[in-house]
Enzyme design. Structure first.
Site, PDB file in Angstrom:
ATOM      1  N   GLU A  75       0.886  -1.165   0.000  1.00 52.66           N
ATOM      2  CA  GLU A  75       0.000   0.000   0.000  1.00 52.66           C
ATOM      3  C   GLU A  75       0.920   1.209   0.000  1.00 52.66           C
ATOM      4  O   GLU A  75       1.762   1.344   0.881  1.00 52.66           O
ATOM      5  CB  GLU A  75      -0.868  -0.052   1.256  1.00 52.66           C
ATOM      6  CG  GLU A  75      -2.009   0.924   1.193  1.00 52.66           C
ATOM      7  CD  GLU A  75      -2.115   1.677   2.473  1.00 52.66           C
ATOM      8  OE1 GLU A  75      -2.369   1.091   3.521  1.00 52.66           O
ATOM      9  OE2 GLU A  75      -1.921   2.908   2.407  1.00 52.66           O
ATOM     10  N   CYS A  78      -2.759   7.700   4.962  1.00 51.55           N
ATOM     11  CA  CYS A  78      -2.768   7.400   3.530  1.00 51.55           C
ATOM     12  C   CYS A  78      -4.116   7.757   2.923  1.00 51.55           C
ATOM     13  O   CYS A  78      -4.259   7.811   1.714  1.00 51.55           O
ATOM     14  CB  CYS A  78      -2.428   5.939   3.289  1.00 51.55           C
ATOM     15  SG  CYS A  78      -3.183   4.858   4.458  1.00 51.55           S
TER      16      CYS A  78
HETATM   17  N1  NAD Z   1       0.869   5.228   1.942  1.00 48.60           N
HETATM   18  C1  NAD Z   1       1.062   5.348   3.215  1.00 48.60           C
HETATM   19  O1  NAD Z   1       0.241   4.983   4.023  1.00 48.60           O
HETATM   20  C2  NAD Z   1       2.341   5.891   3.737  1.00 48.60           C
HETATM   21  C3  NAD Z   1       2.625   5.664   5.061  1.00 48.60           C
HETATM   22  C4  NAD Z   1       3.818   6.125   5.555  1.00 48.60           C
HETATM   23  C5  NAD Z   1       4.686   6.807   4.712  1.00 48.60           C
HETATM   24  N2  NAD Z   1       4.360   7.033   3.427  1.00 48.60           N
HETATM   25  C6  NAD Z   1       5.301   7.760   2.521  1.00 48.60           C
HETATM   26  O2  NAD Z   1       6.600   7.218   2.694  1.00 48.60           O
HETATM   27  C7  NAD Z   1       7.540   8.254   2.993  1.00 48.60           C
HETATM   28  C8  NAD Z   1       8.614   7.696   3.898  1.00 48.60           C
HETATM   29  O3  NAD Z   1       7.998   7.094   5.018  1.00 48.60           O
HETATM   30  P1  NAD Z   1       8.333   5.661   5.553  1.00 48.60           P
HETATM   31  O4  NAD Z   1       9.694   5.627   6.143  1.00 48.60           O
HETATM   32  O5  NAD Z   1       7.240   5.275   6.425  1.00 48.60           O
HETATM   33  O6  NAD Z   1       8.253   4.710   4.256  1.00 48.60           O
HETATM   34  P2  NAD Z   1       9.371   3.894   3.515  1.00 48.60           P
HETATM   35  O7  NAD Z   1       8.753   3.313   2.312  1.00 48.60           O
HETATM   36  O8  NAD Z   1      10.588   4.687   3.307  1.00 48.60           O
HETATM   37  O9  NAD Z   1       9.747   2.711   4.536  1.00 48.60           O
HETATM   38  C9  NAD Z   1       8.810   1.709   4.919  1.00 48.60           C
HETATM   39  C10 NAD Z   1       9.571   0.425   5.267  1.00 48.60           C
HETATM   40  O10 NAD Z   1      10.132  -0.124   4.083  1.00 48.60           O
HETATM   41  C11 NAD Z   1      11.542  -0.243   4.190  1.00 48.60           C
HETATM   42  N3  NAD Z   1      12.099   0.122   2.890  1.00 48.60           N
HETATM   43  C12 NAD Z   1      11.918   1.303   2.248  1.00 48.60           C
HETATM   44  N4  NAD Z   1      12.553   1.283   1.059  1.00 48.60           N
HETATM   45  C13 NAD Z   1      13.138   0.069   0.952  1.00 48.60           C
HETATM   46  C14 NAD Z   1      13.953  -0.536  -0.038  1.00 48.60           C
HETATM   47  N5  NAD Z   1      14.307   0.111  -1.145  1.00 48.60           N
HETATM   48  N6  NAD Z   1      14.385  -1.796   0.171  1.00 48.60           N
HETATM   49  C15 NAD Z   1      14.072  -2.460   1.306  1.00 48.60           C
HETATM   50  N7  NAD Z   1      13.306  -1.927   2.284  1.00 48.60           N
HETATM   51  C16 NAD Z   1      12.847  -0.672   2.115  1.00 48.60           C
HETATM   52  C17 NAD Z   1      11.942   0.732   5.283  1.00 48.60           C
HETATM   53  O11 NAD Z   1      13.142   0.353   5.907  1.00 48.60           O
HETATM   54  C18 NAD Z   1      10.746   0.645   6.215  1.00 48.60           C
HETATM   55  O12 NAD Z   1      10.874  -0.486   7.044  1.00 48.60           O
HETATM   56  C19 NAD Z   1       6.695   9.359   3.578  1.00 48.60           C
HETATM   57  O13 NAD Z   1       7.272  10.613   3.450  1.00 48.60           O
HETATM   58  C20 NAD Z   1       5.425   9.213   2.790  1.00 48.60           C
HETATM   59  O14 NAD Z   1       5.562   9.896   1.573  1.00 48.60           O
HETATM   60  C21 NAD Z   1       3.216   6.589   2.907  1.00 48.60           C
HETATM   61  O1  DO4 Z   2      -2.418   5.540   6.656  1.00 44.46           O
HETATM   62  C1  DO4 Z   2      -3.087   4.610   6.233  1.00 44.46           C
HETATM   63  C2  DO4 Z   2      -4.298   4.118   6.898  1.00 44.46           C
HETATM   64  C3  DO4 Z   2      -5.323   5.172   7.111  1.00 44.46           C
HETATM   65  C4  DO4 Z   2      -6.328   4.685   8.053  1.00 44.46           C
HETATM   66  O2  DO4 Z   2      -6.316   3.554   8.475  1.00 44.46           O
HETATM   67  C5  DO4 Z   2      -7.390   5.579   8.488  1.00 44.46           C
HETATM   68  O3  DO4 Z   2      -7.642   6.589   7.807  1.00 44.46           O
HETATM   69  O4  DO4 Z   2      -8.018   5.273   9.511  1.00 44.46           O
END
Ligand code: NAD
Ligand code: DO4
Length: 530
Positions: free
Chosen positions: A265, A302
């Site tokens: 996601e 998200c």
């Molecule tokens: N869609 C969502 O719900 C959501 C939630 C949190 C963050 N984000 C986005 O992600 C950005 C960074 O936040 P984050 O640190 O939570 O997400 P991230 O994707 O950087 O990391 C999430 C997990 O995946 C691992 N990971 C990341 N890239 C990887 C790779 N290339 N190879 C192996 N493992 C990897 C990280 O170590 C961590 O455990 C935020 O600024 C935001 O834009 C989106």
């Molecule tokens: O960040 C992702 C999940 C969002 C959610 O669970 C909520 O809006 O309650």
């Protein structure tokens, strides 16, 4: 429970030999104790070997055993008491009330999956009995049930340190399906992860399950996570995070000798469509409610409403005035990590610098480190349609309003949107025809279509879909929240002319699990269940 900085591998604690790291309190910028040892390939290997060893035993545990296991995890999380809440608040910068609510959601989610496991619908049992006399060819005896896919790698999310993390929806649904879980804890909240991980480890022991049913790895970099997804014993991946991270893991999974599904996601701007009559009758109420949804949890959902579409005119002006007034009052709020804060500021700077985007309002100025100052921007449909970059998510309390010359343009913009977790329509009776025209587009674009509400606040239940077409997720056919999530970690097996003594209970003649089953095409109910 004291924190040690150890990873949890099978029944034990192991201090990682890789690079050590500490959690940072984003509200102060200070590092916290203890230091967490990062995982190396040896530890990934050990966790996967134990998960594989546990798999055949765990997947054949009965529904009652697995349901009790999930309930035991829930109880042990609650038993952690205030220590868990305090650590999660310190590591995430989220307010106490939010963390307490999230703990309730996490425990409720585990209990929902316990109920799902007990009911047995996920086994999807079918029996087509042999027809030896059938002409021209006899039919063999054919029976089908679903089995667990295998050990699952779960990447906890930063923004929900409980409900989308170590004991979150991915873990709960994988365990419910009968899959051992190896979690790669999010480095933003390692202490919270250790506490919850130890609660799961204790539940494994209490329920006398094999040690390898649960392991948890730390790594502040990407090596351990990459090795985990590449390991041949891992058969599926659950991930919530950035688009870049999700795609990197999809690529690792696809490049394996045996490619595996990745349920990632990733990113969504959750468009809000304000139809003309709704704006006409309640622009002020909508503007205020929109600002509340946008700033909730510093916008780190998200489901955050990052895009608004409406027909230009006095109704939209009134909406913008009300939203701006509310936003100007909104206090800056601490974001989850310095990195997420820097990414937010970058995104806001990028939009502010554009000549085709106007800054409509900003929230109150930051009063501490890593704070999110809310931002509302506006552009017109022509600019939006000409630059896909304007669709990019700015993770935090930032949103872009697109002024459209007419309703048909709103639909044209909708057609150009990437896949979304949610699409929301605000309507009045007089908007009914327009809503009907928009509807098929929104169904195609999003996993959840909402009317007259706001996308933040996902209900954990049977009917929910928290998913959607790429890039909202990597696989639009499913959900990461709610009962349906169990299906991601199952696959069907057909048993042809298998001797009765070898048949799994779900498809035995006497229906010992008391399931709903389709027998020779007829749905047959369990005894004593409505
Ligand atoms: N869609 C969502 O719900 C959501 C939630 C949190 C963050 N984000 C986005 O992600 C950005 C960074 O936040 P984050 O640190 O939570 O997400 P991230 O994707 O950087 O990391 C999430 C997990 O995946 C691992 N990971 C990341 N890239 C990887 C790779 N290339 N190879 C192996 N493992 C990897 C990280 O170590 C961590 O455990 C935020 O600024 C935001 O834009 C989106
Ligand atoms: O960040 C992702 C999940 C969002 C959610 O669970 C909520 O809006 O309650």
């Amino acid at each position: 429970m004291t924190m040690t900085g150890e990873m949890l591998i099978g029944g034990g604690g192991v201090y990682g030999k890789g690079v050590a790291f500490r959690a940072v309190d984003p509200a102060t910028g200070r590092e916290m104790e203890p230091a967490f040892g990062g995982g190396t390939e040896d530890e990934v290997e050990r966790a996967c070997a134990l998960a594989w060893e546990a798999f055949d035993i765990f997947r054949e545990t009965g529904p009652e055993t697995r349901a009790r296991f999930l309930e035991t995890i829930a109880r042990r999380i609650l038993d952690l008491g205030d220590a868990l809440v305090e650590r999660a608040v310190a590591e995430s910068g989220l307010p106490r009330s939010r963390i307490e609510g999230e703990r309730g959601r996490t425990v409720g989610q585990l209990r929902l999956f316990a109920q799902v496991v007990r009911e047995g619908g996920w086994l999807d049992a079918h029996i087509d009995r042999a027809q030896p006399e059938r002409s021209p060819l006899p039919r063999p005896d054919l029976r089908q049930r679903h089995i667990a896919l295998g050990p699952v790698a779960v990447f906890g999310a930063s923004n929900f340190p409980l409900a989308f993390s170590v004991a979150g929806g991915d873990t709960a649904s994988a365990l419910a399906a009968g899959c051992p879980v190896v979690i790669k804890a999010h480095p933003a909240h390692p202490g919270t992860s250790e506490l919850v991980g130890r609660a799961i480890q204790a539940a494994v022991a209490e329920c006398r399950l094999p040690d390898g049913v649960f392991s948890m790895l730390f790594d502040s970099g990407h090596a351990a996570g990459t090795a985990l997804v590449a390991d041949w014993r891992i058969k599926a991946v659950g991930f919530t995070g950035s688009r870049r991270g999700g795609i990197a893991l999809m690529n690792v999974a696809a490049a394996r000798r045996e490619p595996i599904p990745v349920y990632a996601e990733m990113s969504s701007v959750n468009p809000i469509f304000l139809l003309p009559a709704a704006l006409e009758t309640r622009a002020e109420t909508l503007g205020k409610a929109f600002a509340a949804s946008l700033t909730m949890g510093a916008g780190q959902f998200c489901t955050n409403p990052g895009l608004v579409l409406a027909v230009d005119g006095p109704g939209l002006d009134r909406f913008l005035e009300a939203a701006s007034a509310a936003l100007r009052e909104s206090a800056a709020a601490t974001m989850l990590t310095p990195g997420i804060h820097a990414a937010y500021d970058d995104g806001v700077r990028r939009l502010t610098a554009r000549s085709d985007v106007r800054t409509v309002a900003r929230g109150q100025a930051c009063a501490g480190p890593n704070q999110c100052q809310a931002a509302l921007f506006a552009t017109d449909a022509a600019a939006f349609l000409s630059d896909p970059g304007l669709q990019e998510e700015v993770f935090g309390s930032a949103s872009l309003v697109v002024r459209c010359p007419e309703v048909a343009t709103m639909r044209a913009v909708a057609e150009r949107l990437e896949g979304q977790l949610t699409a929301t329509v605000h309507t009045d009776d007089a908007d009914a025809d327009m809503a009907r025209q928009l509807f098929p587009t929104l169904e195609r674009k999003a996993g959840r279509v909402l009317f007259n509400g706001w996308p933040t606040g996902v209900e954990v239940c049977h009917a929910i879909v928290h998913g959607g077409p790429f890039p909202a997720t990597s696989d639009s056919r499913t959900t990461s929240v709610g009962a349906l999530a169990i299906r991601r970690f199952l696959r069907p097996v057909c048993y042809q002319d298998v001797p009765a003594a070898l048949l799994p209970e779900a498809v035995q003649d006497g229906n010992p699990l008391n399931l709903w089953r389709r027998v020779d095409g007829d749905l047959q109910g369990p005894v004593g269940r409505g």
